[in-house]
Design a protein around this motif. Structure first.
Motif, PDB file in Angstrom:
ATOM      1  N   LEU A  13       0.828  -1.213   0.000  1.00  0.00           N
ATOM      2  CA  LEU A  13       0.000   0.000   0.000  1.00  0.00           C
ATOM      3  C   LEU A  13       0.861   1.261   0.000  1.00  0.00           C
ATOM      4  CD1 LEU A  13      -2.838  -1.143   2.418  1.00  0.00           C
ATOM      5  CD2 LEU A  13      -2.880  -1.040  -0.086  1.00  0.00           C
ATOM      6  N   ALA A  14       2.002   1.218   0.708  1.00  0.00           N
ATOM      7  CA  ALA A  14       2.937   2.346   0.661  1.00  0.00           C
ATOM      8  C   ALA A  14       3.467   2.524  -0.764  1.00  0.00           C
ATOM      9  CB  ALA A  14       4.088   2.124   1.638  1.00  0.00           C
ATOM     10  N   GLY A  15       3.614   1.428  -1.483  1.00  0.00           N
ATOM     11  CA  GLY A  15       4.038   1.496  -2.877  1.00  0.00           C
ATOM     12  C   GLY A  15       3.029   2.230  -3.741  1.00  0.00           C
ATOM     13  N   VAL A  16       1.750   2.007  -3.480  1.00  0.00           N
ATOM     14  CA  VAL A  16       0.705   2.716  -4.236  1.00  0.00           C
ATOM     15  C   VAL A  16       0.807   4.216  -3.959  1.00  0.00           C
ATOM     16  CG1 VAL A  16      -1.781   3.042  -4.529  1.00  0.00           C
ATOM     17  CG2 VAL A  16      -0.848   0.731  -4.335  1.00  0.00           C
ATOM     18  N   VAL A  17       0.940   4.574  -2.697  1.00  0.00           N
ATOM     19  CA  VAL A  17       1.080   5.992  -2.345  1.00  0.00           C
ATOM     20  C   VAL A  17       2.367   6.550  -2.948  1.00  0.00           C
ATOM     21  CG1 VAL A  17       1.399   7.614  -0.430  1.00  0.00           C
ATOM     22  CG2 VAL A  17      -0.279   5.767  -0.234  1.00  0.00           C
ATOM     23  N   GLY A  18       3.446   5.782  -2.837  1.00  0.00           N
ATOM     24  CA  GLY A  18       4.730   6.221  -3.361  1.00  0.00           C
ATOM     25  C   GLY A  18       4.763   6.383  -4.868  1.00  0.00           C
ATOM     26  N   SER A  19       3.848   5.746  -5.551  1.00  0.00           N
ATOM     27  CA  SER A  19       3.832   5.857  -7.012  1.00  0.00           C
ATOM     28  C   SER A  19       3.456   7.254  -7.478  1.00  0.00           C
ATOM     29  CB  SER A  19       2.882   4.821  -7.616  1.00  0.00           C
ATOM     30  OG  SER A  19       1.536   5.128  -7.303  1.00  0.00           O
ATOM     31  N   VAL A  20       2.796   8.011  -6.630  1.00  0.00           N
ATOM     32  CA  VAL A  20       2.418   9.378  -7.013  1.00  0.00           C
ATOM     33  C   VAL A  20       3.158  10.432  -6.196  1.00  0.00           C
ATOM     34  CG1 VAL A  20       0.161   8.770  -7.941  1.00  0.00           C
ATOM     35  CG2 VAL A  20       0.378   9.300  -5.519  1.00  0.00           C
ATOM     36  N   VAL A  21       4.022   9.997  -5.278  1.00  0.00           N
ATOM     37  CA  VAL A  21       4.835  10.916  -4.482  1.00  0.00           C
ATOM     38  C   VAL A  21       6.261  10.832  -4.999  1.00  0.00           C
ATOM     39  CG1 VAL A  21       5.716  11.430  -2.168  1.00  0.00           C
ATOM     40  CG2 VAL A  21       3.362  10.620  -2.453  1.00  0.00           C
ATOM     41  N   PRO A  22       6.807  11.939  -5.476  1.00  0.00           N
ATOM     42  CA  PRO A  22       8.173  11.903  -6.005  1.00  0.00           C
ATOM     43  C   PRO A  22       9.183  11.475  -4.942  1.00  0.00           C
ATOM     44  CG  PRO A  22       7.095  13.940  -6.621  1.00  0.00           C
ATOM     45  CD  PRO A  22       6.190  13.248  -5.643  1.00  0.00           C
ATOM     46  N   MET A  23      10.212  10.831  -5.388  1.00  0.00           N
ATOM     47  CA  MET A  23      11.323  10.376  -4.573  1.00  0.00           C
ATOM     48  C   MET A  23      10.955   9.211  -3.653  1.00  0.00           C
ATOM     49  SD  MET A  23      13.438  12.194  -6.024  1.00  0.00           S
ATOM     50  CE  MET A  23      14.778  11.396  -5.222  1.00  0.00           C
ATOM     51  N   VAL A  24       9.760   8.665  -3.792  1.00  0.00           N
ATOM     52  CA  VAL A  24       9.380   7.463  -3.059  1.00  0.00           C
ATOM     53  C   VAL A  24       9.247   6.361  -4.106  1.00  0.00           C
ATOM     54  CG1 VAL A  24       7.660   6.372  -1.580  1.00  0.00           C
ATOM     55  CG2 VAL A  24       8.172   8.808  -1.298  1.00  0.00           C
ATOM     56  N   PRO A  25      10.049   5.330  -3.985  1.00  0.00           N
ATOM     57  CA  PRO A  25      10.047   4.277  -5.005  1.00  0.00           C
ATOM     58  C   PRO A  25       8.833   3.353  -4.876  1.00  0.00           C
ATOM     59  CG  PRO A  25      11.562   3.709  -3.250  1.00  0.00           C
ATOM     60  CD  PRO A  25      11.013   5.080  -2.928  1.00  0.00           C
ATOM     61  N   GLY A  26       7.733   3.750  -5.477  1.00  0.00           N
ATOM     62  CA  GLY A  26       6.487   3.005  -5.345  1.00  0.00           C
ATOM     63  C   GLY A  26       6.592   1.548  -5.730  1.00  0.00           C
ATOM     64  N   ALA A  27       7.057   1.280  -6.927  1.00  0.00           N
ATOM     65  CA  ALA A  27       7.168  -0.109  -7.383  1.00  0.00           C
ATOM     66  C   ALA A  27       8.197  -0.859  -6.551  1.00  0.00           C
ATOM     67  CB  ALA A  27       7.526  -0.157  -8.863  1.00  0.00           C
ATOM     68  N   GLY A  28       9.245  -0.187  -6.142  1.00  0.00           N
ATOM     69  CA  GLY A  28      10.260  -0.820  -5.299  1.00  0.00           C
ATOM     70  C   GLY A  28       9.697  -1.245  -3.948  1.00  0.00           C
ATOM     71  N   LEU A  29       8.911  -0.374  -3.323  1.00  0.00           N
ATOM     72  CA  LEU A  29       8.274  -0.734  -2.051  1.00  0.00           C
ATOM     73  C   LEU A  29       7.333  -1.915  -2.230  1.00  0.00           C
ATOM     74  CD1 LEU A  29       7.452   2.765  -0.521  1.00  0.00           C
ATOM     75  CD2 LEU A  29       9.057   1.069   0.367  1.00  0.00           C
ATOM     76  N   SER A  30       6.599  -1.907  -3.325  1.00  0.00           N
ATOM     77  CA  SER A  30       5.688  -3.017  -3.592  1.00  0.00           C
ATOM     78  C   SER A  30       6.451  -4.334  -3.728  1.00  0.00           C
ATOM     79  CB  SER A  30       4.879  -2.747  -4.865  1.00  0.00           C
ATOM     80  OG  SER A  30       4.041  -1.628  -4.693  1.00  0.00           O
ATOM     81  N   LEU A  31       7.571  -4.291  -4.443  1.00  0.00           N
ATOM     82  CA  LEU A  31       8.371  -5.506  -4.600  1.00  0.00           C
ATOM     83  C   LEU A  31       8.953  -5.976  -3.268  1.00  0.00           C
ATOM     84  CD1 LEU A  31      10.272  -4.953  -7.969  1.00  0.00           C
ATOM     85  CD2 LEU A  31       8.442  -6.572  -7.477  1.00  0.00           C
ATOM     86  N   VAL A  32       9.379  -5.044  -2.427  1.00  0.00           N
ATOM     87  CA  VAL A  32       9.892  -5.429  -1.108  1.00  0.00           C
ATOM     88  C   VAL A  32       8.796  -6.142  -0.315  1.00  0.00           C
ATOM     89  CG1 VAL A  32      10.731  -4.549   1.113  1.00  0.00           C
ATOM     90  CG2 VAL A  32      11.701  -3.679  -1.017  1.00  0.00           C
ATOM     91  N   GLY A  33       7.578  -5.633  -0.385  1.00  0.00           N
ATOM     92  CA  GLY A  33       6.457  -6.288   0.293  1.00  0.00           C
ATOM     93  C   GLY A  33       6.212  -7.692  -0.221  1.00  0.00           C
ATOM     94  N   ILE A  34       6.257  -7.851  -1.536  1.00  0.00           N
ATOM     95  CA  ILE A  34       6.041  -9.175  -2.131  1.00  0.00           C
ATOM     96  C   ILE A  34       7.155 -10.134  -1.727  1.00  0.00           C
ATOM     97  CG2 ILE A  34       6.026 -10.442  -4.331  1.00  0.00           C
ATOM     98  CD1 ILE A  34       4.486  -7.945  -5.466  1.00  0.00           C
ATOM     99  N   TYR A  35       8.411  -9.671  -1.797  1.00  0.00           N
ATOM    100  CA  TYR A  35       9.530 -10.535  -1.428  1.00  0.00           C
ATOM    101  C   TYR A  35       9.544 -10.848   0.071  1.00  0.00           C
ATOM    102  CZ  TYR A  35      11.800 -10.939  -5.920  1.00  0.00           C
ATOM    103  OH  TYR A  35      12.090 -11.278  -7.202  1.00  0.00           O
ATOM    104  N   LEU A  36       9.131  -9.918   0.904  1.00  0.00           N
ATOM    105  CA  LEU A  36       9.029 -10.183   2.338  1.00  0.00           C
ATOM    106  C   LEU A  36       8.019 -11.304   2.599  1.00  0.00           C
ATOM    107  CD1 LEU A  36       9.684  -9.461   5.310  1.00  0.00           C
ATOM    108  CD2 LEU A  36       7.758  -7.858   5.190  1.00  0.00           C
TER     109      LEU A  36
END
Length: 158
Positions: A13-36
């Motif tokens: 969910l942080a990845g979704v928010v980060g996708s529209v907030v600059p300097m927050v790696p939205g897709a990267g956060l999403s991948l970290v969640g999936i890998y966790l």
């Protein structure tokens, strides 16, 4: 509910928010969640095929996000040098001036570089507008990608 599942979903969910907030790696956060979550299940869920698909989509989105303005400028007729300059200038402009700095900065950099190169205002404006469309379009695509990662995760893992 498992603690690591909650953390994984929070990262998605942080990845979704980060996708529209600059300097927050939205897709990267999403991948970290999936890998966790994958790690927390003993590397069982999601399966290998789904994990590869998530990874390719996420990494592709991160690469596209960084270079969208530059690629769009190139599509608008900008030179390769201008395209590289826009890609290099995008990151510090976003850090210094935030989202507006990124959009306006890439547009101005592309316009000025093309005007310097061609001395044609119409062509320079066109390249700058394409760069702007690329940066804004990238934000919309990032939002769609991160939402699709959340939905895909929900379908495969939960």
């Amino acid at each position: 509910m498992d603690f690591l599942l909650v953390v994984a979903v929070a990262l998605l969910l942080a990845g979704v928010v980060g996708s529209v907030v600059p300097m927050v790696p939205g897709a990267g956060l999403s991948l970290v969640g999936i890998y966790l979550y994958w790690w927390s299940t003993g590397y069982a869920t999601p399966g290998p095929l789904a994990l590869v698909a998530f990874t390719l989509v996420g990494v592709g989105a991160m690469v596209a996000d960084h270079f969208a303005g530059a690629f769009a400028a190139k599509a608008g007729g900008a030179s390769t040098k201008t395209t590289v300059l826009a890609a290099v200038a995008g990151l510090p402009l976003a850090v210094v001036a935030g989202p507006a700095g990124l959009v306006v900065g890439v547009t101005v950099v592309v316009f000025l570089a093309e005007f310097y190169r061609t001395r044609e205002p119409t062509r320079s404006v066109r390249a700058g507008l394409f760069a702007t469309a690329g940066v804004l379009g990238s934000a919309a695509v990032q939002l769609l990608v991160t939402v699709s990662l959340v939905v895909g995760f929900a379908l495969v893992a939960i």
